[in-house]
Design a protein around this motif. Structure first.
Motif, PDB file in Angstrom:
ATOM      1  N   ASP A  30       0.862  -1.181   0.000  1.00  0.00           N
ATOM      2  CA  ASP A  30       0.000   0.000   0.000  1.00  0.00           C
ATOM      3  C   ASP A  30       0.908   1.243   0.000  1.00  0.00           C
ATOM      4  OD1 ASP A  30      -1.804   1.973   0.265  1.00  0.00           O
ATOM      5  OD2 ASP A  30      -2.581   1.355   2.229  1.00  0.00           O
ATOM      6  N   LEU A  31       1.221   1.714  -1.176  1.00  0.00           N
ATOM      7  CA  LEU A  31       2.211   2.790  -1.303  1.00  0.00           C
ATOM      8  C   LEU A  31       1.709   4.132  -0.773  1.00  0.00           C
ATOM      9  CD1 LEU A  31       3.717   1.916  -4.820  1.00  0.00           C
ATOM     10  CD2 LEU A  31       4.632   1.355  -2.573  1.00  0.00           C
ATOM     11  N   GLU A  32       0.408   4.219  -0.543  1.00  0.00           N
ATOM     12  CA  GLU A  32      -0.145   5.467   0.025  1.00  0.00           C
ATOM     13  C   GLU A  32       0.384   5.713   1.433  1.00  0.00           C
ATOM     14  OE1 GLU A  32      -3.261   7.319  -1.235  1.00  0.00           O
ATOM     15  OE2 GLU A  32      -2.272   6.619  -3.070  1.00  0.00           O
ATOM     16  N   THR A  33       0.845   4.642   2.089  1.00  0.00           N
ATOM     17  CA  THR A  33       1.220   4.766   3.504  1.00  0.00           C
ATOM     18  C   THR A  33       2.683   5.210   3.682  1.00  0.00           C
ATOM     19  OG1 THR A  33       1.884   2.454   3.596  1.00  0.00           O
ATOM     20  CG2 THR A  33      -0.394   2.952   4.191  1.00  0.00           C
ATOM     21  N   VAL A  34       3.428   5.369   2.590  1.00  0.00           N
ATOM     22  CA  VAL A  34       4.832   5.783   2.746  1.00  0.00           C
ATOM     23  C   VAL A  34       5.114   7.043   1.925  1.00  0.00           C
ATOM     24  CG1 VAL A  34       5.822   3.530   3.326  1.00  0.00           C
ATOM     25  CG2 VAL A  34       5.557   4.163   0.922  1.00  0.00           C
ATOM     26  N   ASP A  35       6.204   7.719   2.329  1.00  0.00           N
ATOM     27  CA  ASP A  35       6.595   8.955   1.629  1.00  0.00           C
ATOM     28  C   ASP A  35       7.719   8.708   0.634  1.00  0.00           C
ATOM     29  OD1 ASP A  35       4.847  10.475   3.270  1.00  0.00           O
ATOM     30  OD2 ASP A  35       6.329  10.365   4.876  1.00  0.00           O
ATOM     31  N   GLY A  36       8.234   7.506   0.612  1.00  0.00           N
ATOM     32  CA  GLY A  36       9.312   7.239  -0.334  1.00  0.00           C
ATOM     33  C   GLY A  36       9.840   5.826  -0.173  1.00  0.00           C
ATOM     34  N   LEU A  37      10.601   5.399  -1.180  1.00  0.00           N
ATOM     35  CA  LEU A  37      11.244   4.085  -1.138  1.00  0.00           C
ATOM     36  C   LEU A  37      12.746   4.315  -1.041  1.00  0.00           C
ATOM     37  CD1 LEU A  37       9.371   2.361  -4.126  1.00  0.00           C
ATOM     38  CD2 LEU A  37       8.656   2.507  -1.736  1.00  0.00           C
ATOM     39  N   VAL A  38      13.426   3.408  -0.384  1.00  0.00           N
ATOM     40  CA  VAL A  38      14.885   3.525  -0.290  1.00  0.00           C
ATOM     41  C   VAL A  38      15.500   2.192  -0.673  1.00  0.00           C
ATOM     42  CG1 VAL A  38      16.838   3.930   1.260  1.00  0.00           C
ATOM     43  CG2 VAL A  38      14.772   5.291   1.513  1.00  0.00           C
ATOM     44  N   SER A  39      16.516   2.276  -1.533  1.00  0.00           N
ATOM     45  CA  SER A  39      17.225   1.057  -1.917  1.00  0.00           C
ATOM     46  C   SER A  39      18.603   1.090  -1.281  1.00  0.00           C
ATOM     47  CB  SER A  39      17.306   1.029  -3.451  1.00  0.00           C
ATOM     48  OG  SER A  39      18.534   0.533  -3.873  1.00  0.00           O
ATOM     49  N   VAL A  40      18.916   0.052  -0.516  1.00  0.00           N
ATOM     50  CA  VAL A  40      20.249  -0.041   0.086  1.00  0.00           C
ATOM     51  C   VAL A  40      20.970  -1.172  -0.639  1.00  0.00           C
ATOM     52  CG1 VAL A  40      21.548  -0.261   2.242  1.00  0.00           C
ATOM     53  CG2 VAL A  40      19.211   0.628   2.291  1.00  0.00           C
ATOM     54  N   GLY A  41      21.889  -0.817  -1.485  1.00  0.00           N
ATOM     55  CA  GLY A  41      22.583  -1.813  -2.318  1.00  0.00           C
ATOM     56  C   GLY A  41      23.243  -1.100  -3.478  1.00  0.00           C
ATOM     57  N   GLY A  42      23.417  -1.846  -4.560  1.00  0.00           N
ATOM     58  CA  GLY A  42      24.077  -1.266  -5.727  1.00  0.00           C
ATOM     59  C   GLY A  42      23.079  -0.810  -6.771  1.00  0.00           C
ATOM     60  N   ASP A  43      23.601  -0.573  -7.963  1.00  0.00           N
ATOM     61  CA  ASP A  43      22.757  -0.076  -9.053  1.00  0.00           C
ATOM     62  C   ASP A  43      21.691  -1.091  -9.456  1.00  0.00           C
ATOM     63  OD1 ASP A  43      24.262   2.231  -9.120  1.00  0.00           O
ATOM     64  OD2 ASP A  43      25.705   1.379 -10.509  1.00  0.00           O
ATOM     65  N   GLY A  44      22.023  -2.383  -9.340  1.00  0.00           N
ATOM     66  CA  GLY A  44      21.069  -3.428  -9.710  1.00  0.00           C
ATOM     67  C   GLY A  44      19.858  -3.396  -8.784  1.00  0.00           C
ATOM     68  N   THR A  45      20.104  -3.229  -7.507  1.00  0.00           N
ATOM     69  CA  THR A  45      19.001  -3.178  -6.543  1.00  0.00           C
ATOM     70  C   THR A  45      18.167  -1.924  -6.775  1.00  0.00           C
ATOM     71  OG1 THR A  45      20.419  -4.303  -4.972  1.00  0.00           O
ATOM     72  CG2 THR A  45      18.460  -3.267  -4.073  1.00  0.00           C
ATOM     73  N   PHE A  46      18.853  -0.798  -7.014  1.00  0.00           N
ATOM     74  CA  PHE A  46      18.115   0.435  -7.292  1.00  0.00           C
ATOM     75  C   PHE A  46      17.243   0.257  -8.531  1.00  0.00           C
ATOM     76  CE2 PHE A  46      17.597   4.229  -9.774  1.00  0.00           C
ATOM     77  CZ  PHE A  46      16.933   5.037  -8.867  1.00  0.00           C
ATOM     78  N   SER A  47      17.825  -0.353  -9.559  1.00  0.00           N
ATOM     79  CA  SER A  47      17.089  -0.545 -10.812  1.00  0.00           C
ATOM     80  C   SER A  47      15.837  -1.396 -10.573  1.00  0.00           C
ATOM     81  CB  SER A  47      18.024  -1.222 -11.814  1.00  0.00           C
ATOM     82  OG  SER A  47      17.347  -1.540 -12.967  1.00  0.00           O
ATOM     83  N   GLU A  48      15.971  -2.397  -9.730  1.00  0.00           N
ATOM     84  CA  GLU A  48      14.823  -3.259  -9.421  1.00  0.00           C
ATOM     85  C   GLU A  48      13.719  -2.458  -8.712  1.00  0.00           C
ATOM     86  OE1 GLU A  48      15.850  -7.091  -7.547  1.00  0.00           O
ATOM     87  OE2 GLU A  48      13.863  -6.969  -6.648  1.00  0.00           O
ATOM     88  N   VAL A  49      14.128  -1.619  -7.763  1.00  0.00           N
ATOM     89  CA  VAL A  49      13.145  -0.801  -7.031  1.00  0.00           C
ATOM     90  C   VAL A  49      12.480   0.197  -7.988  1.00  0.00           C
ATOM     91  CG1 VAL A  49      12.903   0.950  -5.213  1.00  0.00           C
ATOM     92  CG2 VAL A  49      14.301  -1.080  -4.798  1.00  0.00           C
ATOM     93  N   MET A  50      13.301   0.827  -8.822  1.00  0.00           N
ATOM     94  CA  MET A  50      12.753   1.817  -9.753  1.00  0.00           C
ATOM     95  C   MET A  50      11.783   1.164 -10.741  1.00  0.00           C
ATOM     96  SD  MET A  50      14.831   4.115 -12.507  1.00  0.00           S
ATOM     97  CE  MET A  50      15.094   2.777 -13.653  1.00  0.00           C
ATOM     98  N   ASN A  51      12.179   0.011 -11.281  1.00  0.00           N
ATOM     99  CA  ASN A  51      11.298  -0.676 -12.225  1.00  0.00           C
ATOM    100  C   ASN A  51      10.007  -1.111 -11.555  1.00  0.00           C
ATOM    101  OD1 ASN A  51      12.214  -1.351 -15.142  1.00  0.00           O
ATOM    102  ND2 ASN A  51      14.079  -1.293 -13.933  1.00  0.00           N
TER     103      ASN A  51
END
Ligand SMILES: Nc1ncnc2c1ncn2[C@@H]1O[C@H](COP(=O)(O)OP(=O)(O)OP(=O)(O)O)[C@@H](O)[C@H]1O
Length: 590
Positions: free
Chosen positions: A208-229
């Motif tokens: 339920d993304l309405e309940t948060v103000d943002g996402l944070v990825s702790v890892g490398g570019d691959g993890t960030f890419s997964e979160v962004m996608n």
């Protein structure tokens, strides 16, 4: 910093004034909606080293910008006296207290401090109040001002940690360096340590993304890419947007933060100028926000995924493919595989088509570096806003290369039609860079003048060349002073769309008589069926992940996502951006 000699002239309404004690000399402290201003008399150092007051007119203003305040805390009145003596060296209090203040109250402001090149820490500035009530008024008022809706400080974050990225230290980095800062700033974080690849993406699909103000990825570019996608897929799906060929994705309302804990950390490095978890955490806390371009990748007409850093075919593709078998080596695998790939010196033949960006969008070699508050990115965002709703579609014909006037370069044939440019040739590397892609190996980036949010991508074509030529190009990449593109075998373009097609696809790659080259599958005379493993075609390295299909179409979307961050700060002393967080203990007093 401007000095004031006759009361406050700050151009803002004073919200609170004084009530705070300063031990050695008279001072006034004012609070406005965006700043805390300490006005005090200048001191000069006498010959015997003692501090002495300057002339009565020498008043100095020290300013703390509330936007750069991490947190404010009322100190425990009973422990106030002891606390001052416990402060560490860098934590000199702003307003010192003497023995008389043991019955008074104090509060501490935790403020951002720039300690070295792009690296931020926080320092504490302690203020002593005449009484407990005054202290509470100050703390409450500052807390209220920190909630300024324009600053959009996050209160709840959904954090994904990849325990296997980089040196496998992501969990520890988060627990030791980031979580204490989030707690100090009053941010609640729900932490998910990923158990497998695509775990983060699957959570984002359901959460339920309405309940948060943002996402944070702790890892490398691959993890960030997964979160962004995951976030973009979810946003499109919620908006009923089908991710078909050349679709117009919807921009998510949530921002994404990245805490670097991977091997390359190009996203974090490009955003901040350094891969430092504490600096990135502080930028998340203060709600920094920057719009960043995203590229959509298609295999022919089928949507594959979104990327943010670079997509590269040839050298970087081969390097990544080789390094995937060497994950046990950690980040060193890239150096080893890089050497192997360099020695192999392969090149690949194919057709490239690209739509050039208009002239005003500048050029990859114009030496205009994207810094925080970049004017080019600001203008691109405005233009993007205006263009929104414009349903005009450019017809793109993947098969339109040919039958037009051609300009031949040394090794590649170059043609142009309907604004589209077409090149056929043999390339050591074809790289499409979306952001400058800084890293510790290339602090200026693979394309130093690339922008975070100008709605353009830089196309770097390295034609078939000798090892020595390639080496000369590579050793210029980490060098700030030399132009890594200044070779006759390299062409760079600033483009909006791009496509690549190998001379033949791996599945049906028949080689005619005499068309031989290095690599497995080579045979003199007759026909030979080549497999994906042959060196007739390479793979794509897209955001550090392998895309095995050589035919690729890429389209850039201007500032599709918002990241927590501000862009690299310009350290040039002439730059208008200065240290904004000064107090009496700040090294950068002006
Ligand atoms: N628990 C997990 N087990 C295995 N793979 C994971 C897990 N969590 C995430 N992944 C995947 O691991 C891949 C690589 O992770 P990551 O990018 O964080 O590290 P890295 O490759 O070392 O760093 P960089 O991309 O900066 O070079 C990503 O594609 C991510 O989706």
């Amino acid at each position: 910093m401007a000095a004031s000699s006759a009361g406050p002239e700050f151009g803002e309404n004073i919200i609170l004034e004084t009530g705070l004690e300063y031990t050695q000399k008279p001072a006034h402290v004012y609070l406005t909606s965006s700043r805390l201003i300490i006005e005090h008399r200048l001191e000069s150092t006498s010959r015997d080293g003692n501090l002495e007051a300057g002339p009565s007119t020498d008043l100095r203003c020290l300013i703390i910008h509330l936007q750069e305040v991490v947190a404010v805390r009322a100190d425990n009145p009973c422990s106030t006296r002891g606390k001052t003596s416990q402060l560490k060296h860098q934590q000199k209090p702003c307003l010192l207290q003497d023995d008389r203040t043991s019955q008074t109250s104090s509060f501490t402001l935790y403020v951002i401090k720039r300690i070295s090149k792009h690296r931020w820490r926080h320092k504490s500035c302690q203020f002593v109040c005449h009484d407990y009530g005054t202290c509470q008024i100050w703390v409450d008022k500052i807390n209220e001002l920190l909630k300024n809706p324009e600053w959009r400080r996050p209160k709840r974050l959904l954090v994904f940690i990849n325990p296997f990225g980089g040196k496998k230290r992501a969990v520890k980095i988060f627990q030791d360096k980031v979580q204490p800062l989030f707690e100090m700033a009053g941010i609640y974080s729900e932490v998910i340590v990923t158990k497998r690849q695509y775990h983060a993406r699957d959570v984002i699909y359901e959460y339920d993304l309405e309940t948060v103000d943002g996402l944070v990825s702790v890892g490398g570019d691959g993890t960030f890419s997964e979160v962004m996608n995951g976030l973009l897929d979810r946003t499109n799906s919620d908006a009923g947007i089908e991710q078909s060929f050349r679709h117009k994705p919807k921009s998510p309302s949530l921002r994404i933060g990245i805490i670097p804990a991977g091997s390359t950390d190009a996203v974090a490095y490009t955003l901040v100028g350094i891969n430092d978890p504490v600096t990135s955490a502080l930028q998340i806390i203060i709600g920094d926000c920057v719009g960043v371009d995203v590229t959509a990748l298609y295999k022919k007409e089928e949507f594959l995924k979104y990327t943010i850093t670079m997509s590269s075919y040839g050298y970087y593709g081969d390097l990544l493919q080789d390094s995937e078998h060497l994950r046990w080596m950690g980040p060193n695998r890239y150096t080893w595989s890089g050497l192997k790939t360099f020695l192999a010196n392969r090149s690949y033949e194919g057709h490239i088509s690209f739509l050039l960006a208009s002239e005003e969008d500048s050029h990859p070699r114009d030496n205009s570096v994207c810094y925080a508050g970049c004017d080019k990115c600001r203008k691109a965002a405005l233009k993007n806003e205006q263009a929104r709703g414009d349903s005009r579609q450019l017809e793109f014909d993947l098969g339109s290369a040919g039958d037009v006037a051609s300009v031949s370069s040394k090794r590649a044939s170059f043609m142009m039609k309907d604004g589209w440019h077409h090149v056929r040739g043999k390339f050591s590397a074809i790289t499409v860079v979306n952001i400058s892609c800084r890293s510790h190996l290339s602090p200026q980036g693979l394309s130093p003048s690339s922008h975070l949010g100008d709605g353009c991508i830089d196309l770097i074509l390295v034609q078939d060349c000798s090892r020595l030529q390639y080496l000369r190009h590579m050793i210029r990449i980490p060098n700030r002073k030399s132009d890594q593109f200044d070779f006759d075998f390299i062409q760079v373009y600033r483009v909006k769309e791009f496509s690549f097609q190998p001379v033949s696809e791996p599945e049906d790659m028949d080689v005619g008589e005499g068309e031989e080259r290095g690599g497995c599958g080579r045979k003199r005379g007759g026909l030979v069926k080549l497999t994906t493993g042959s060196h007739r075609s390479s793979v794509w390295n897209c955001d550090g992940e392998l895309v095995e299909n050589p035919s690729l179409y890429i389209q850039v979307h201007c500032q599709l996502i918002k990241l927590f961050g501000r862009g690299v700060e310009d350290l040039n002393p002439d730059a208008s951006l200065q240290c904004l967080s000064c107090c009496s203990s700040c090294d950068q007093e002006k």
